[in-house]
Design a protein around this motif. Structure first.
Motif, PDB file in Angstrom:
ATOM      1  N   ILE A  35       0.808  -1.105   0.053  1.00  0.00           N
ATOM      2  CA  ILE A  35       0.035   0.030  -0.109  1.00  0.00           C
ATOM      3  C   ILE A  35       0.880   1.260  -0.136  1.00  0.00           C
ATOM      4  CG2 ILE A  35      -1.685   1.216   1.152  1.00  0.00           C
ATOM      5  CD1 ILE A  35      -2.764  -1.535   0.150  1.00  0.00           C
ATOM      6  N   SER A  36       0.471   2.084  -0.996  1.00  0.00           N
ATOM      7  CA  SER A  36       1.451   3.430  -0.703  1.00  0.00           C
ATOM      8  C   SER A  36       0.560   4.455  -0.426  1.00  0.00           C
ATOM      9  CB  SER A  36       1.840   3.707  -2.391  1.00  0.00           C
ATOM     10  OG  SER A  36       0.814   3.719  -3.213  1.00  0.00           O
ATOM     11  N   GLU A  37      -0.610   4.507  -0.655  1.00  0.00           N
ATOM     12  CA  GLU A  37      -1.910   5.513  -0.156  1.00  0.00           C
ATOM     13  C   GLU A  37      -3.134   4.929  -0.048  1.00  0.00           C
ATOM     14  OE1 GLU A  37      -3.266  10.155  -1.334  1.00  0.00           O
ATOM     15  OE2 GLU A  37      -1.848   8.908  -2.599  1.00  0.00           O
ATOM     16  N   ARG A  38      -3.862   5.277   1.125  1.00  0.00           N
ATOM     17  CA  ARG A  38      -5.356   5.144   1.045  1.00  0.00           C
ATOM     18  C   ARG A  38      -6.050   6.402   1.297  1.00  0.00           C
ATOM     19  NH1 ARG A  38      -5.289   0.992   4.191  1.00  0.00           N
ATOM     20  NH2 ARG A  38      -5.513  -0.592   2.762  1.00  0.00           N
ATOM     21  N   ASP A  39      -7.073   6.609   0.268  1.00  0.00           N
ATOM     22  CA  ASP A  39      -7.817   7.795   0.376  1.00  0.00           C
ATOM     23  C   ASP A  39      -9.209   7.794   0.557  1.00  0.00           C
ATOM     24  OD1 ASP A  39      -8.577  10.672   0.147  1.00  0.00           O
ATOM     25  OD2 ASP A  39      -8.554  10.455  -2.176  1.00  0.00           O
ATOM     26  N   ASN A  40      -9.573   8.037   1.777  1.00  0.00           N
ATOM     27  CA  ASN A  40     -11.291   7.935   2.237  1.00  0.00           C
ATOM     28  C   ASN A  40     -12.069   9.036   1.714  1.00  0.00           C
ATOM     29  OD1 ASN A  40     -13.755   7.696   3.530  1.00  0.00           O
ATOM     30  ND2 ASN A  40     -12.907   6.730   5.263  1.00  0.00           N
ATOM     31  N   THR A  41     -12.881   9.236   0.872  1.00  0.00           N
ATOM     32  CA  THR A  41     -13.531  10.320   0.206  1.00  0.00           C
ATOM     33  C   THR A  41     -14.615  10.531   0.785  1.00  0.00           C
ATOM     34  OG1 THR A  41     -14.604   9.016  -1.416  1.00  0.00           O
ATOM     35  CG2 THR A  41     -12.319   9.724  -2.064  1.00  0.00           C
ATOM     36  N   GLY A  42     -14.896   9.697   1.762  1.00  0.00           N
ATOM     37  CA  GLY A  42     -16.320   9.786   2.319  1.00  0.00           C
ATOM     38  C   GLY A  42     -17.524   9.130   1.421  1.00  0.00           C
ATOM     39  N   LYS A 111     -16.264   9.000   5.848  1.00  0.00           N
ATOM     40  CA  LYS A 111     -15.050   9.610   6.388  1.00  0.00           C
ATOM     41  C   LYS A 111     -14.981   9.354   8.112  1.00  0.00           C
ATOM     42  CE  LYS A 111     -12.904  12.600   3.642  1.00  0.00           C
ATOM     43  NZ  LYS A 111     -11.394  12.647   3.410  1.00  0.00           N
ATOM     44  N   VAL A 112     -16.154   8.897   8.529  1.00  0.00           N
ATOM     45  CA  VAL A 112     -16.229   8.647  10.114  1.00  0.00           C
ATOM     46  C   VAL A 112     -16.232   7.049  10.421  1.00  0.00           C
ATOM     47  CG1 VAL A 112     -17.610  10.842  10.447  1.00  0.00           C
ATOM     48  CG2 VAL A 112     -18.820   8.689  10.167  1.00  0.00           C
ATOM     49  N   VAL A 113     -15.709   6.334   9.082  1.00  0.00           N
ATOM     50  CA  VAL A 113     -15.854   4.911   9.505  1.00  0.00           C
ATOM     51  C   VAL A 113     -14.335   4.398   9.290  1.00  0.00           C
ATOM     52  CG1 VAL A 113     -16.642   3.010   8.359  1.00  0.00           C
ATOM     53  CG2 VAL A 113     -18.127   4.660   8.430  1.00  0.00           C
ATOM     54  N   ASP A 114     -14.007   3.607  10.193  1.00  0.00           N
ATOM     55  CA  ASP A 114     -12.680   2.849   9.940  1.00  0.00           C
ATOM     56  C   ASP A 114     -12.888   1.712   8.815  1.00  0.00           C
ATOM     57  OD1 ASP A 114     -10.384   1.337  10.262  1.00  0.00           O
ATOM     58  OD2 ASP A 114     -10.733   0.844  12.194  1.00  0.00           O
ATOM     59  N   LEU A 115     -12.219   2.100   7.858  1.00  0.00           N
ATOM     60  CA  LEU A 115     -12.104   1.165   6.665  1.00  0.00           C
ATOM     61  C   LEU A 115     -11.769  -0.063   6.815  1.00  0.00           C
ATOM     62  CD1 LEU A 115     -11.102   3.440   3.577  1.00  0.00           C
ATOM     63  CD2 LEU A 115     -13.186   3.155   4.197  1.00  0.00           C
ATOM     64  N   THR A 116     -11.251  -0.321   7.869  1.00  0.00           N
ATOM     65  CA  THR A 116     -10.940  -1.849   8.205  1.00  0.00           C
ATOM     66  C   THR A 116     -12.144  -2.739   8.721  1.00  0.00           C
ATOM     67  OG1 THR A 116     -10.021  -1.375  10.349  1.00  0.00           O
ATOM     68  CG2 THR A 116      -8.351  -1.287   8.663  1.00  0.00           C
ATOM     69  N   SER A 117     -13.218  -1.957   9.160  1.00  0.00           N
ATOM     70  CA  SER A 117     -14.344  -2.456   9.745  1.00  0.00           C
ATOM     71  C   SER A 117     -15.355  -2.922   8.853  1.00  0.00           C
ATOM     72  CB  SER A 117     -14.741  -1.556  10.986  1.00  0.00           C
ATOM     73  OG  SER A 117     -15.611  -0.382  10.156  1.00  0.00           O
ATOM     74  N   ILE A 118     -15.170  -2.383   7.622  1.00  0.00           N
ATOM     75  CA  ILE A 118     -16.192  -2.720   6.548  1.00  0.00           C
ATOM     76  C   ILE A 118     -16.053  -4.282   5.893  1.00  0.00           C
ATOM     77  CG2 ILE A 118     -17.160  -2.084   4.200  1.00  0.00           C
ATOM     78  CD1 ILE A 118     -16.150   0.524   4.840  1.00  0.00           C
ATOM     79  N   ARG A 119     -17.058  -5.111   6.018  1.00  0.00           N
ATOM     80  CA  ARG A 119     -17.257  -6.197   5.400  1.00  0.00           C
ATOM     81  C   ARG A 119     -18.191  -6.818   4.488  1.00  0.00           C
ATOM     82  NH1 ARG A 119     -13.261  -5.996   8.351  1.00  0.00           N
ATOM     83  NH2 ARG A 119     -12.889  -6.998  10.447  1.00  0.00           N
ATOM     84  N   TRP A 120     -17.602  -7.330   3.438  1.00  0.00           N
ATOM     85  CA  TRP A 120     -18.280  -7.914   2.317  1.00  0.00           C
ATOM     86  C   TRP A 120     -19.229  -9.059   2.794  1.00  0.00           C
ATOM     87  CZ3 TRP A 120     -18.172  -7.018  -2.782  1.00  0.00           C
ATOM     88  CH2 TRP A 120     -18.970  -8.056  -3.576  1.00  0.00           C
ATOM     89  N   ILE A 121     -20.492  -8.882   2.485  1.00  0.00           N
ATOM     90  CA  ILE A 121     -21.723  -9.461   2.624  1.00  0.00           C
ATOM     91  C   ILE A 121     -21.887 -10.608   1.418  1.00  0.00           C
ATOM     92  CG2 ILE A 121     -24.038  -9.870   3.200  1.00  0.00           C
ATOM     93  CD1 ILE A 121     -23.855  -7.001   4.662  1.00  0.00           C
ATOM     94  N   LYS A 122     -22.268 -10.025   0.324  1.00  0.00           N
ATOM     95  CA  LYS A 122     -22.545 -10.795  -0.848  1.00  0.00           C
ATOM     96  C   LYS A 122     -22.481  -9.670  -2.052  1.00  0.00           C
ATOM     97  CE  LYS A 122     -27.632 -10.557  -0.270  1.00  0.00           C
ATOM     98  NZ  LYS A 122     -28.867 -11.516  -0.172  1.00  0.00           N
ATOM     99  N   PRO A 123     -22.426 -10.652  -3.289  1.00  0.00           N
ATOM    100  CA  PRO A 123     -22.563  -9.653  -4.548  1.00  0.00           C
ATOM    101  C   PRO A 123     -24.120  -9.470  -4.720  1.00  0.00           C
ATOM    102  CG  PRO A 123     -22.193 -12.332  -5.046  1.00  0.00           C
ATOM    103  CD  PRO A 123     -22.175 -11.948  -3.525  1.00  0.00           C
ATOM    104  N   LEU A 124     -24.378  -8.334  -5.464  1.00  0.00           N
ATOM    105  CA  LEU A 124     -25.461  -7.857  -5.801  1.00  0.00           C
ATOM    106  C   LEU A 124     -26.007  -8.862  -6.850  1.00  0.00           C
ATOM    107  CD1 LEU A 124     -25.383  -3.956  -5.950  1.00  0.00           C
ATOM    108  CD2 LEU A 124     -26.298  -5.539  -4.311  1.00  0.00           C
ATOM    109  N   LEU A 125     -27.115  -9.105  -7.028  1.00  0.00           N
ATOM    110  CA  LEU A 125     -27.739 -10.361  -8.284  1.00  0.00           C
ATOM    111  C   LEU A 125     -28.122  -9.316  -9.264  1.00  0.00           C
ATOM    112  CD1 LEU A 125     -29.407 -12.630  -5.812  1.00  0.00           C
ATOM    113  CD2 LEU A 125     -27.141 -12.771  -6.856  1.00  0.00           C
TER     114      LEU A 125
END
Length: 125
Positions: A35-42, A111-125
């Motif tokens: 990783i060189s950069e992570r930009d959380n745009t909101g 912007k107020v969320v820790d990106l490491t806490s986001i979890r994949w659930i399932k693909p959209l159909l």
């Protein structure tokens, strides 16, 4: 891919699995990515990374690979997101994640969320 978040690792694996002609080559390039950069745009994020150029680039005619659209979990809410893997001269260099909104049609300010806490659930159909 140890520096990627769980969500990023999952999405990158799906992208590799969905590209039978170049999936294995992509997987090899991504395995040593840093990783060189992570930009959380909101509204989403851009995760830029470097891959070793000791392996050949993938043969892909465009600068981007469409990733999956899916449901992810953000603080107990379900958010619909899309993903793009960007390439530079055949080498993957950035994963973009962007939201379509919640199942109720609202946005979540990432912007107020820790990106490491986001979890994949399932693909959209």
């Amino acid at each position: 891919m140890s520096e990627f978040t769980e969500l990023e690792r999952t999405v990158l694996a799906i992208i590799c699995d969905d590209q039978p002609g170049i999936g294995e080559a992509l997987r090899k390039l991504l395995s040593a990515a840093r990783i060189s950069e992570r930009d959380n745009t909101g509204h989403g994020f851009y995760t830029s990374f470097d891959v070793g150029k000791d392996k050949p680039p993938v043969a892909w005619p465009e600068r981007m690979l469409d990733g999956p659209d899916g449901e992810v979990s953000v603080g107990g809410e379900t958010l619909l997101m899309g993903f793009i893997l960007w390439l530079e001269d055949g080498y993957p260099d950035c994963l973009e994640g962007f939201q379509y909104g919640t199942t109720a049609g609202d946005d979540i300010d990432l912007k107020v969320v820790d990106l490491t806490s986001i979890r994949w659930i399932k693909p959209l159909l």
